[in-house]
Design an enzyme around this catalytic site. Structure first.
Site, mmCIF file in Angstrom:
data_model
loop_
_atom_site.group_PDB
_atom_site.id
_atom_site.type_symbol
_atom_site.label_atom_id
_atom_site.label_comp_id
_atom_site.label_asym_id
_atom_site.label_seq_id
_atom_site.Cartn_x
_atom_site.Cartn_y
_atom_site.Cartn_z
ATOM 1 N N HIS A 69 0.953 -1.254 -0.194
ATOM 2 C CA HIS A 69 -0.175 0.242 -0.097
ATOM 3 C C HIS A 69 0.254 1.512 -0.165
ATOM 4 O O HIS A 69 1.629 1.729 0.853
ATOM 5 C CB HIS A 69 -0.920 0.266 1.268
ATOM 6 C CG HIS A 69 -1.954 1.119 0.914
ATOM 7 N ND1 HIS A 69 -3.270 1.115 1.544
ATOM 8 C CD2 HIS A 69 -1.641 2.150 0.452
ATOM 9 C CE1 HIS A 69 -3.968 1.766 1.943
ATOM 10 N NE2 HIS A 69 -3.477 2.647 0.777
ATOM 11 N N ASN A 103 -4.568 5.236 -6.545
ATOM 12 C CA ASN A 103 -5.445 7.166 -7.458
ATOM 13 C C ASN A 103 -4.941 8.080 -7.536
ATOM 14 O O ASN A 103 -4.681 10.009 -7.296
ATOM 15 C CB ASN A 103 -6.055 7.499 -5.628
ATOM 16 C CG ASN A 103 -5.216 7.991 -4.971
ATOM 17 O OD1 ASN A 103 -3.657 6.878 -4.973
ATOM 18 N ND2 ASN A 103 -5.535 7.943 -3.856
ATOM 19 N N HIS A 187 -10.889 0.846 1.233
ATOM 20 C CA HIS A 187 -10.660 1.402 2.071
ATOM 21 C C HIS A 187 -11.698 1.362 2.720
ATOM 22 O O HIS A 187 -13.011 2.080 1.816
ATOM 23 C CB HIS A 187 -10.309 2.721 1.446
ATOM 24 C CG HIS A 187 -10.202 3.812 2.542
ATOM 25 N ND1 HIS A 187 -9.052 4.423 1.959
ATOM 26 C CD2 HIS A 187 -11.378 4.156 3.126
ATOM 27 C CE1 HIS A 187 -9.217 5.632 2.481
ATOM 28 N NE2 HIS A 187 -10.290 5.573 3.510
ATOM 29 N N ASP A 313 0.543 2.942 3.549
ATOM 30 C CA ASP A 313 0.005 3.546 2.953
ATOM 31 C C ASP A 313 0.459 4.840 2.908
ATOM 32 O O ASP A 313 0.711 6.372 3.431
ATOM 33 C CB ASP A 313 -1.505 3.623 4.015
ATOM 34 C CG ASP A 313 -1.901 4.642 3.670
ATOM 35 O OD1 ASP A 313 -1.959 5.178 2.079
ATOM 36 O OD2 ASP A 313 -3.679 5.093 4.479
HETATM 37 O O1 DOR Z 1 -5.096 9.359 4.763
HETATM 38 C C1 DOR Z 1 -5.095 9.174 3.835
HETATM 39 N N1 DOR Z 1 -4.164 9.215 2.221
HETATM 40 N N2 DOR Z 1 -5.431 7.643 3.189
HETATM 41 C C2 DOR Z 1 -6.445 7.131 2.323
HETATM 42 O O2 DOR Z 1 -6.913 6.431 1.678
HETATM 43 C C3 DOR Z 1 -5.328 7.858 0.971
HETATM 44 C C4 DOR Z 1 -4.249 8.188 0.979
HETATM 45 C C5 DOR Z 1 -3.733 9.228 0.226
HETATM 46 O O3 DOR Z 1 -3.644 9.295 -1.349
HETATM 47 O O4 DOR Z 1 -3.128 10.647 0.854
HETATM 48 ZN ZN ZN Z 2 -6.834 4.642 1.573
#
Ligand code: DOR
Ligand code: ZN
Length: 433
Positions: A69, A103, A187, A313
């Site tokens: 992730h 994303n 998510h 993440d």
């Molecule tokens: O805090 C987050 N930031 N959670 C996510 O699921 C996406 C991520 C981001 O793309 O900045």
């Molecule tokens: Zn996320």
């Protein structure tokens, strides 16, 4: 040829934690044995082969870490990170394989963007894989052509960052994932229950006069997707689990026979909602840091094997973005360069996990989720020579990053565990002696 001599070899597959020598040939581990270095050197000498020796005494030698992730922001947001800098941050943190989230801008819902990420990834020293989107434009309305995207190299599918609201569509995606034999990552936060994202709804949000995001928003989607996984047989990954009830839900779903894995971030096992009071926007992420009791349940989940994976993440954002008021700033923090040390410090040294268990959650289990375990996630003859060599006793103070961004609440903290070498395909891609 390379001999890694006298290190503490940690292999989560066999459970080995012992001083051994490792022989690397042509990017593959040829042999692992106690006292193997002398005979290997003699044999190489007889054959006139070139051989280098890396003295690993006092260091741990483990499979290269795998992060399922990460956000490398490329294409579209390369002022935050790009594939090269993201890969460098990964190598500095001991990671040899990463799965990028989709994303980006445009998102990875099409073959062209997918191929761009994969071809840029090949220019780095590590293995950069990517997930593709579950839905077109991450709008949650129409499934992407998952079969086509898989054929072009998508490792799995996710709309990470954008929770999926439509249960029927999720079920359809799971059925397709079963047919294609690919994992789906979710998510889990129902936006209809969220007043402001990134801050837990509770004592701290009340103190700040913010509506916040309740654990219930996470729990209802975790429950929905665990049950849909049970009914469809899909392999799913609950991303960045943060609520204690969600941990219990995953535990129950596993007992019922669902193929569910859960990942937790280093920040969710290290911090709780009170970090927002001291770190402000650097403690804002989706899902948010929750209560001390939630964190205790996460630690139990890690100890008891409910939570299979530690994933960062890694979510880079610029200093300007992170300096906006709390309700307007972006969610997320970077994590690749501090993950191993946070695990060593707050899980192993704190007595929650053994070193073998930590490495299982940072290499073997991630490899299993993404079907890489044939040659990755373990350390033995026949495995790829993707390795992290680190000093588990040495400490360092978090200060500078290889990442383009520095949005971390851990700056200034002294942590145990220093990555000395990261080796990918038999080549040293990071060195810090
Ligand atoms: O805090 C987050 N930031 N959670 C996510 O699921 C996406 C991520 C981001 O793309 O900045
Ligand atoms: Zn996320």
């Amino acid at each position: 040829m390379l001999i890694i001599k006298g290190g503490r070899v940690i292999d989560p597959k066999s459970g080995t934690d012992a001083v051994m020598d490792v022989l690397v040939k042509d990017g593959t581990i040829a042999e692992v044995s106690a006292g193997g270095a002398e005979p290997w050197l003699a044999e190489a000498g007889n054959r006139g082969e070139e051989i280098s020796v890396l003295d690993a005494s006092g260091l741990a030698v483990a499979p290269g870490l795998i992060d399922v992730h990460v956000h490398f922001r490329d294409p579209g947001f390369t002022y935050k990170e790009d594939i090269q800098t993201g890969a460098r941050a990964a190598a500095a943190g001991g990671f040899t394989t990463v799965i990028c989230m989709a994303n980006t801008k445009p998102p990875v819902d099409n073959v062209e963007t997918l191929e761009y990420v994969l071809s840029e990834g090949k220019k780095t020293g590590i293995h950069v894989l990517t997930a593709a989107n579950i839905t077109v434009g991450m709008k949650g309305e129409q499934l992407t052509d998952m079969e086509l995207l898989k054929a072009h190299g998508a490792a799995g599918f996710t709309d990470d960052g954008m929770p999926l609201k439509n249960a029927a569509l999720v079920k359809q995606a799971m059925e397709e994932a079963v047919r294609l034999n690919v994992p789906l990552s979710f998510h889990e936060e129902d936006p209809s229950l969220i007043a402001n994202n990134g801050i837990n709804q509770g004592a701290v949000s009340a103190q700040l006069g913010i509506g916040g995001s309740p654990a219930a928003a996470e729990d209802v989607l975790v429950a929905r997707d665990c049950m849909l996984a049970l009914h469809t047989g899909a392999v799913i990954d609950i991303q960045h689990i943060s609520s204690g009830n969600s941990v219990r839900m995953v535990e129950l779903a596993k007992q019922m026979g669902a193929h569910v894995m859960a990942e937790v971030t280093p920040h969710h096992f290290t911090l709780d909602e009170t970090a927002v009071l001291t770190h402000g926007s650097l403690a804002k992420m989706n899902p948010p840091l929750r209560t001390a009791a939630d964190r205790q349940e996460i630690l139990r989940g890690l100890r008891e094997g409910v939570i299979d994976i530690i994933a960062t993440d890694h979510a880079p954002h610029s200093a300007e973005e992170k300096s906006r008021p709390l309700t307007q700033t972006h969610s997320g923090i970077i994590g690749l360069e501090t993950a191993l040390s946070l695990g060593v410090t707050h899980l192993v040294r704190a007595g929650h996990l053994s070193m073998v268990q930590l490495l299982e959650k940072m290499s073997l289990n991630p490899a299993i989720l993404y079907h890489l375990e044939g040659t990755k996630g373990w350390l033995g003859a026949g495995a790829d020579a993707d390795l992290v060599i680190f000093d588990p006793e040495a400490s360092w103070t978090v200060e500078h990053f290889q990442s383009k961004s520095s949005n971390s609440p851990f700056i200034g903290e002294t942590l145990h565990g220093v990555v000395r070498y990261t080796i990918c395909g038999g080549k040293i891609v990071w060195e810090n002696r």
